[in-house]
Design an enzyme around this catalytic site. Structure first.
Site, PDB file in Angstrom:
ATOM      1  N   ASN A 162     -72.152  -4.619  16.344  1.00 54.14           N
ATOM      2  CA  ASN A 162     -73.307  -5.098  17.122  1.00 54.14           C
ATOM      3  C   ASN A 162     -74.190  -3.975  17.689  1.00 54.14           C
ATOM      4  O   ASN A 162     -75.349  -4.217  18.011  1.00 54.14           O
ATOM      5  CB  ASN A 162     -72.856  -6.057  18.232  1.00 54.14           C
ATOM      6  CG  ASN A 162     -71.974  -5.401  19.264  1.00 54.14           C
ATOM      7  OD1 ASN A 162     -71.443  -4.321  19.046  1.00 54.14           O
ATOM      8  ND2 ASN A 162     -71.811  -6.066  20.388  1.00 54.14           N
ATOM      9  N   ASP A 223     -54.604   1.091   9.271  1.00 58.49           N
ATOM     10  CA  ASP A 223     -53.423   1.604   9.981  1.00 58.49           C
ATOM     11  C   ASP A 223     -53.157   3.066   9.629  1.00 58.49           C
ATOM     12  O   ASP A 223     -52.654   3.828  10.451  1.00 58.49           O
ATOM     13  CB  ASP A 223     -52.186   0.760   9.630  1.00 58.49           C
ATOM     14  CG  ASP A 223     -52.216  -0.588  10.330  1.00 58.49           C
ATOM     15  OD1 ASP A 223     -53.089  -0.781  11.205  1.00 58.49           O
ATOM     16  OD2 ASP A 223     -51.382  -1.456   9.994  1.00 58.49           O
ATOM     17  N   GLU A 258     -62.754  -0.612  24.298  1.00 55.25           N
ATOM     18  CA  GLU A 258     -63.753  -1.521  24.870  1.00 55.25           C
ATOM     19  C   GLU A 258     -63.698  -2.780  24.025  1.00 55.25           C
ATOM     20  O   GLU A 258     -64.048  -2.769  22.841  1.00 55.25           O
ATOM     21  CB  GLU A 258     -65.160  -0.902  24.808  1.00 55.25           C
ATOM     22  CG  GLU A 258     -66.189  -1.796  25.475  1.00 55.25           C
ATOM     23  CD  GLU A 258     -67.594  -1.644  24.903  1.00 55.25           C
ATOM     24  OE1 GLU A 258     -67.915  -0.590  24.354  1.00 55.25           O
ATOM     25  OE2 GLU A 258     -68.356  -2.621  25.006  1.00 55.25           O
ATOM     26  N   ARG A 291     -72.785  -9.859  22.075  1.00 63.58           N
ATOM     27  CA  ARG A 291     -72.589  -8.683  22.938  1.00 63.58           C
ATOM     28  C   ARG A 291     -71.327  -8.933  23.749  1.00 63.58           C
ATOM     29  O   ARG A 291     -71.135 -10.048  24.253  1.00 63.58           O
ATOM     30  CB  ARG A 291     -73.773  -8.498  23.896  1.00 63.58           C
ATOM     31  CG  ARG A 291     -75.098  -8.205  23.213  1.00 63.58           C
ATOM     32  CD  ARG A 291     -76.277  -8.347  24.169  1.00 63.58           C
ATOM     33  NE  ARG A 291     -76.126  -7.595  25.395  1.00 63.58           N
ATOM     34  CZ  ARG A 291     -76.047  -8.127  26.607  1.00 63.58           C
ATOM     35  NH1 ARG A 291     -76.121  -9.442  26.787  1.00 63.58           N
ATOM     36  NH2 ARG A 291     -75.911  -7.370  27.670  1.00 63.58           N
ATOM     37  N   CYS A 292     -70.509  -7.883  23.891  1.00 66.02           N
ATOM     38  CA  CYS A 292     -69.292  -8.079  24.677  1.00 66.02           C
ATOM     39  C   CYS A 292     -69.652  -8.453  26.111  1.00 66.02           C
ATOM     40  O   CYS A 292     -68.907  -9.161  26.779  1.00 66.02           O
ATOM     41  CB  CYS A 292     -68.418  -6.838  24.626  1.00 66.02           C
ATOM     42  SG  CYS A 292     -69.244  -5.362  25.195  1.00 66.02           S
TER      43      CYS A 292
HETATM   44  O1  G3H Z   1     -70.971  -5.362  22.921  1.00 65.84           O
HETATM   45  C1  G3H Z   1     -70.661  -4.500  23.751  1.00 65.84           C
HETATM   46  C2  G3H Z   1     -71.654  -3.569  24.266  1.00 65.84           C
HETATM   47  O2  G3H Z   1     -71.030  -2.491  24.921  1.00 65.84           O
HETATM   48  C3  G3H Z   1     -72.640  -4.254  25.157  1.00 65.84           C
HETATM   49  O3  G3H Z   1     -73.651  -3.375  25.502  1.00 65.84           O
HETATM   50  O4  G3H Z   1     -74.443  -4.490  27.577  1.00 65.84           O
HETATM   51  O5  G3H Z   1     -75.804  -2.742  26.467  1.00 65.84           O
HETATM   52  O6  G3H Z   1     -75.537  -4.987  25.422  1.00 65.84           O
HETATM   53  P1  G3H Z   1     -74.930  -3.935  26.292  1.00 65.84           P
END
Ligand code: G3H
Length: 483
Positions: A162, A223, A258, A291-292
């Site tokens: 992403n 792995d 993360e 996005r996470c």
């Molecule tokens: O998807 C994970 C990213 O670290 C989110 O980054 O908050 O800048 O979109 P962001």
């Protein structure tokens, strides 16, 4: 003419200082999520090529670590300038490969240029310390401890689809500034963007072999890379499932993870609903929620829930849905499987009695932004991360109930709190088990000089420029026994 009618470009990998086709003679097709065409092929590397890359990185790293910080910084600053020159080409690659709209893809490249330059400055300004032994009972002033930071060796940097450019550079730049070599493994869908950004790095004349870019099949090199004795640190961004697997495989190797999130937006009775609506909608639906840090559930005080839903509905319906080339906010998901997964969560919630406010239309892997009200705790969408454009609203009677539901999640990345009462904001911030709490703002990683971390299943260790440099180096103590 469709991309499939043209010759599909075959991209080499960057192994031990050379752009090479794999001895496996196998490639992996990269399919655009929105053109549904194969837009390129990348190399399926062998384990032997992984060995060669790590050996070359190890050898080059020793020389690299001996350069001054300023010299290392010169290479990275030049990389930033090369990326800037290639901004359009790289943003186009990101758009084609992972379906991010062009403006956001371009912003990602700009953010990366800024991040690299900031990383150089941060590293230049970090320093060790010294300590005298007499601070400890019975210790002597004649013992002088000099504490320096030294590199770890070879860092394995694994980036997600992403942010194929920014989340790669946020690992590569601190690793290099800390004096490490790097093995960069982009997400397969994201490899072309990765190859282009490493092309820009190659043009700086970076010492041969210091960094390799590895593409390939997880079953062959996944792995193998993680367990490789030549890897001294792993920085991974991606799914919780893969992160947990990595942490089981990488025994006694420093690891920063993360991972996923289920970030709640907690909306109190006294929230400014205009501000709240704006932040929830952009937080939940930009890049289709892939996005996470997306808002992945709303926990709203029942007293203002009707009003909030009334404001969210038109705002969600006003979102541009379609192709990334038209700058749409809601774009096709990375693949059909991802869309099936999100659809399954919507179907489960509706079958269990959730109220559909808007959305639930689908065209292939393009899902309309979907808002579900009256979501209850027995529904999967209340707990599972969709990584797609669906937002569940859970109504609560009290702030304590909101906190309890927020903390019942396995995830703990970020949370947003919307209230005009500063005391209440701090009380909630204190009670929610997450890495970051945003008061009256959407969850997000940036600005990139802030610490970025998740707790529970959302991650391990801390990123952000300063912390990434720390995590990719270690302390080394030299004791001068003066008399
Ligand atoms: O998807 C994970 C990213 O670290 C989110 O980054 O908050 O800048 O979109 P962001």
């Amino acid at each position: 003419m469709k991309a499939n009618d043209q010759e599909v470009k075959v991209y080499p990998a960057y192994i031990a200082g050379e752009w090479r086709f794999s001895e496996s003679q196998e490639t992996i097709a990269i399919t655009s999520p929105w053109k549904a065409d194969v837009i390129g092929r990348v190399q399926a590397l062998t384990q032997d090529e992984v060995d060669q890359s790590i050996a070359a990185s190890k050898a080059a790293q020793r020389v690299w670590a001996d350069l001054s910080l300023g010299e290392r910084g010169d290479y990275l600053n030049q990389w930033a300038s090369e990326l800037e020159k290639d901004k359009e080409a790289i943003a186009t690659a990101v758009m084609n490969e992972v379906g991010k709209n062009y403006n956001d893809a371009e912003k990602e490249v700009t953010r990366t240029v800024d991040l690299i330059r900031y990383t150089v400055q941060e590293a230049l300004h970090m320093h060790g310390e010294s300590v005298r032994g007499d601070g400890f009972p019975g210790g002597s002033k004649d013992k002088l401890g000099i504490i320096e930071r030294v590199p770890l060796g070879v860092v394995l940097a694994i980036a997600p689809f992403n942010y194929p450019v920014n989340l790669a550079a946020s690992k590569i730049a601190p690793a290099l500034m800390a004096g490490n070599g790097v093995i960069f493994k982009p997400a397969t869908q994201g490899s072309i963007s990765g190859i282009k950004m490493i092309g820009a790095l190659d043009r700086t004349g970076l010492p041969a072999g210091l960094l390799s870019l590895i593409t390939g099949r997880g079953s062959v090199i996944g792995d193998y890379l993680t367990e490789h004795p030549g890897i001294n640190m792993i920085s991974f961004t991606g799914s919780t499932k893969t992160g947990k697997h990595l942490s089981q495989k990488s025994i006694m190797i420093p690891l920063v993870l993360e991972l996923g999130g289920k970030d709640p937006a907690i909306v109190c009775e006294d929230a400014d609903l205009d501000l709240t609506t704006q932040n929830i909608v952009s937080g939940a639906f930009s890049y289709s929620g892939q996005r996470c840090t997306a808002v992945k559930r709303v926990l709203v005080d029942d007293k203002v829930a009707d009003q909030l839903v009334a404001q969210l509905k038109p705002a969600v319906e006003a979102l541009a849905v379609g192709s990334p080339v038209d700058d749409s906010t809601v774009v096709p998901l990375i693949d059909e499987k991802a869309a099936d997964f999100v659809q399954g969560l919507i179907d489960d919630a509706l079958a269990k009695g959730a109220t559909l406010i808007t959305g639930n239309q689908r065209q292939g892997n393009l899902l309309a932004p979907t808002l579900l009200d009256n979501v209850t705790e027995d529904m999967d969408v209340a707990w599972i991360e969709p990584f797609g454009p669906v937002l569940p609203i859970i109504r609560v009677q009290t702030t304590d109930a909101a906190i309890a539901i927020a903390n019942k999640s396995n995830f703990g990345l970020q949370a947003s709190v919307f209230t005009q009462d500063i005391d209440k904001a701090l009380e909630i911030a204190n009670a929610v088990e997450v890495g970051t709490v945003q008061v009256n703002g959407r969850p997000e990683r940036g600005p990139d000089n802030f610490p970025f971390l998740g707790v529970k299943s959302s991650g391990m260790g801390t990123q952000g420029v300063h912390n990434s440099i720390l995590s990719m180096s270690r302390e080394k103590l030299t004791v001068m026994n003066l008399r």
